[in-house]
Design a protein around this motif. Sequence first.
Motif, PDB file in Angstrom:
ATOM      1  N   UNK A 112      34.794  33.961  44.668  1.00 27.13           N
ATOM      2  CA  UNK A 112      34.846  34.724  43.423  1.00 27.13           C
ATOM      3  C   UNK A 112      35.418  36.102  43.740  1.00 27.13           C
ATOM      4  N   UNK A 113      36.438  36.532  42.999  1.00 25.29           N
ATOM      5  CA  UNK A 113      36.994  37.858  43.223  1.00 25.29           C
ATOM      6  C   UNK A 113      35.995  38.927  42.777  1.00 25.29           C
ATOM      7  N   UNK A 114      35.814  39.937  43.592  1.00 17.87           N
ATOM      8  CA  UNK A 114      34.878  41.022  43.259  1.00 17.87           C
ATOM      9  C   UNK A 114      35.476  42.355  43.679  1.00 17.87           C
ATOM     10  N   UNK A 115      35.189  43.380  42.894  1.00 14.42           N
ATOM     11  CA  UNK A 115      35.715  44.723  43.145  1.00 14.42           C
ATOM     12  C   UNK A 115      34.557  45.710  43.167  1.00 14.42           C
ATOM     13  N   UNK A 116      34.552  46.572  44.186  1.00 14.01           N
ATOM     14  CA  UNK A 116      33.506  47.580  44.309  1.00 14.01           C
ATOM     15  C   UNK A 116      33.827  48.765  43.396  1.00 14.01           C
ATOM     16  N   UNK A 117      32.863  49.138  42.568  1.00 11.02           N
ATOM     17  CA  UNK A 117      33.025  50.262  41.650  1.00 11.02           C
ATOM     18  C   UNK A 117      31.974  51.325  41.951  1.00 11.02           C
ATOM     19  N   UNK A 118      32.070  52.433  41.254  1.00  7.10           N
ATOM     20  CA  UNK A 118      31.137  53.542  41.453  1.00  7.10           C
ATOM     21  C   UNK A 118      29.698  53.111  41.153  1.00  7.10           C
ATOM     22  N   UNK A 119      28.743  53.746  41.823  1.00 10.27           N
ATOM     23  CA  UNK A 119      27.323  53.472  41.534  1.00 10.27           C
ATOM     24  C   UNK A 119      26.737  54.517  40.587  1.00 10.27           C
ATOM     25  N   UNK A 120      27.605  55.239  39.890  1.00 12.92           N
ATOM     26  CA  UNK A 120      27.137  56.295  38.974  1.00 12.92           C
ATOM     27  C   UNK A 120      27.372  55.951  37.507  1.00 12.92           C
ATOM     28  N   UNK A 121      27.739  54.706  37.212  1.00 10.25           N
ATOM     29  CA  UNK A 121      28.004  54.335  35.822  1.00 10.25           C
ATOM     30  C   UNK A 121      26.706  54.203  35.030  1.00 10.25           C
TER      31      UNK A 121
ATOM     32  N   UNK B 123      35.452  49.219  32.706  1.00 11.46           N
ATOM     33  CA  UNK B 123      36.597  50.102  32.440  1.00 11.46           C
ATOM     34  C   UNK B 123      37.189  50.617  33.746  1.00 11.46           C
ATOM     35  N   UNK B 124      36.321  50.978  34.707  1.00 10.39           N
ATOM     36  CA  UNK B 124      36.822  51.400  36.012  1.00 10.39           C
ATOM     37  C   UNK B 124      37.539  50.245  36.701  1.00 10.39           C
ATOM     38  N   UNK B 125      36.961  49.056  36.618  1.00  8.87           N
ATOM     39  CA  UNK B 125      37.568  47.878  37.221  1.00  8.87           C
ATOM     40  C   UNK B 125      38.952  47.627  36.626  1.00  8.87           C
ATOM     41  N   UNK B 126      39.076  47.777  35.312  1.00 14.70           N
ATOM     42  CA  UNK B 126      40.367  47.576  34.645  1.00 14.70           C
ATOM     43  C   UNK B 126      41.400  48.582  35.138  1.00 14.70           C
ATOM     44  N   UNK B 127      40.957  49.813  35.396  1.00 11.71           N
ATOM     45  CA  UNK B 127      41.879  50.832  35.917  1.00 11.71           C
ATOM     46  C   UNK B 127      42.313  50.495  37.339  1.00 11.71           C
ATOM     47  N   UNK B 128      41.364  50.026  38.150  1.00  7.51           N
ATOM     48  CA  UNK B 128      41.688  49.646  39.527  1.00  7.51           C
ATOM     49  C   UNK B 128      42.719  48.518  39.533  1.00  7.51           C
TER      50      UNK B 128
ATOM     51  N   UNK C  26      35.380  30.986  34.951  1.00  9.75           N
ATOM     52  CA  UNK C  26      36.617  30.607  35.651  1.00  9.75           C
ATOM     53  C   UNK C  26      37.335  29.450  34.979  1.00  9.75           C
ATOM     54  N   UNK C  27      36.601  28.660  34.217  1.00 14.12           N
ATOM     55  CA  UNK C  27      37.213  27.530  33.518  1.00 14.12           C
ATOM     56  C   UNK C  27      38.047  27.996  32.331  1.00 14.12           C
ATOM     57  N   UNK C  28      37.912  29.274  31.971  1.00 12.22           N
ATOM     58  CA  UNK C  28      38.569  29.800  30.764  1.00 12.22           C
ATOM     59  C   UNK C  28      39.687  30.773  31.085  1.00 12.22           C
ATOM     60  N   UNK C  29      39.459  31.663  32.061  1.00  9.03           N
ATOM     61  CA  UNK C  29      40.432  32.721  32.339  1.00  9.03           C
ATOM     62  C   UNK C  29      40.196  33.261  33.747  1.00  9.03           C
ATOM     63  N   UNK C  30      41.044  34.209  34.141  1.00  3.98           N
ATOM     64  CA  UNK C  30      40.841  34.888  35.420  1.00  3.98           C
ATOM     65  C   UNK C  30      39.548  35.693  35.358  1.00  3.98           C
ATOM     66  N   UNK C  31      38.815  35.724  36.474  1.00  2.00           N
ATOM     67  CA  UNK C  31      37.496  36.360  36.504  1.00  2.00           C
ATOM     68  C   UNK C  31      37.395  37.327  37.672  1.00  2.00           C
ATOM     69  N   UNK C  32      36.800  38.486  37.389  1.00  2.00           N
ATOM     70  CA  UNK C  32      36.496  39.466  38.434  1.00  2.00           C
ATOM     71  C   UNK C  32      35.072  39.961  38.218  1.00  2.00           C
ATOM     72  N   UNK C  33      34.313  40.066  39.281  1.00  2.00           N
ATOM     73  CA  UNK C  33      32.989  40.687  39.234  1.00  2.00           C
ATOM     74  C   UNK C  33      33.150  42.151  39.630  1.00  2.00           C
ATOM     75  N   UNK C  34      32.683  43.046  38.771  1.00  3.19           N
ATOM     76  CA  UNK C  34      32.726  44.486  39.054  1.00  3.19           C
ATOM     77  C   UNK C  34      31.321  44.925  39.441  1.00  3.19           C
ATOM     78  N   UNK C  35      31.137  45.325  40.689  1.00  2.00           N
ATOM     79  CA  UNK C  35      29.788  45.602  41.180  1.00  2.00           C
ATOM     80  C   UNK C  35      29.736  46.920  41.944  1.00  2.00           C
ATOM     81  N   UNK C  36      28.519  47.327  42.285  1.00  4.14           N
ATOM     82  CA  UNK C  36      28.310  48.604  42.953  1.00  4.14           C
ATOM     83  C   UNK C  36      27.727  48.434  44.349  1.00  4.14           C
TER      84      UNK C  36
END
Length: 235
Positions: free
Chosen positions: A58-67, A75-80, A35-45
């Motif tokens: 902390x910003x977090x985004x729910x992604x598929x559990x099939x990766x 990559x899914x997080x970037x698309x979201x 976070x001290x460097x750039x915007x941060x997102x946690x991509x989790x299942x």
Amino acid sequence: MIIIPARLKSTRFPQKILQNIGGIPMIVRVANIAKEIDSVVVACEDNEVIEVCKTHNIEAILTSNHHNSGTDRIAECARILSLRDDELIINLQGDEPFLEQEVILSLKQTMLDNKDSFMGSCMKEISQQEAENPNLVKVVINKNNEALYFSRAKIPYNRDNESIMYYGHLGIYAFSGKSLQEFCNLPKSNMENIEKLEQLRALDNSKKIIMTKVDSKSFGIDTKEDLELAIKIFM
């Protein structure tokens, strides 16, 4: 943008990313460094990770559990997030809670200076004894600091016992938004399957990986013993 892929059900160390380190969950500690460097997102299942991240702002985004990999997850997080093709995206591992900020900054600058590279990553000098460890991935580079090959084996082979420098690979990657999506759509390579190193997919498809040399004492936490050692060293 820094995206941290987070998988709760690690085979060797289940729930390691939520392990307490100095009163802070591991994944949160990594995110706070970034976070001290750039915007941060946690991509989790897992919603449990989402809730922990929310508690610590902390910003977090729910992604598929099939990766199959963290790269597929980011990559899914970037698309979201609808990130642009020219967005610089850094894939930071959630199990390196003591990674120095200078490492991330060095990789970011290297990518800004080498915009024709498909992706970038980091390496550090290691000893001959460390090079024997198959869990520490080695990389050999050309004169332009581009990766020639990554291996769990001790490379290059020092036939005549010359004075030689071995480089250990740090599992931090940088992509443009476009190259990230392209990487995930490339066919898996034979060498990738043999070595179990997904970055070999890029090399097998003639993609340029620019490497930046850094100084780092950090290491990934794969086992409970790793965590105990890391805490002893860094805390």
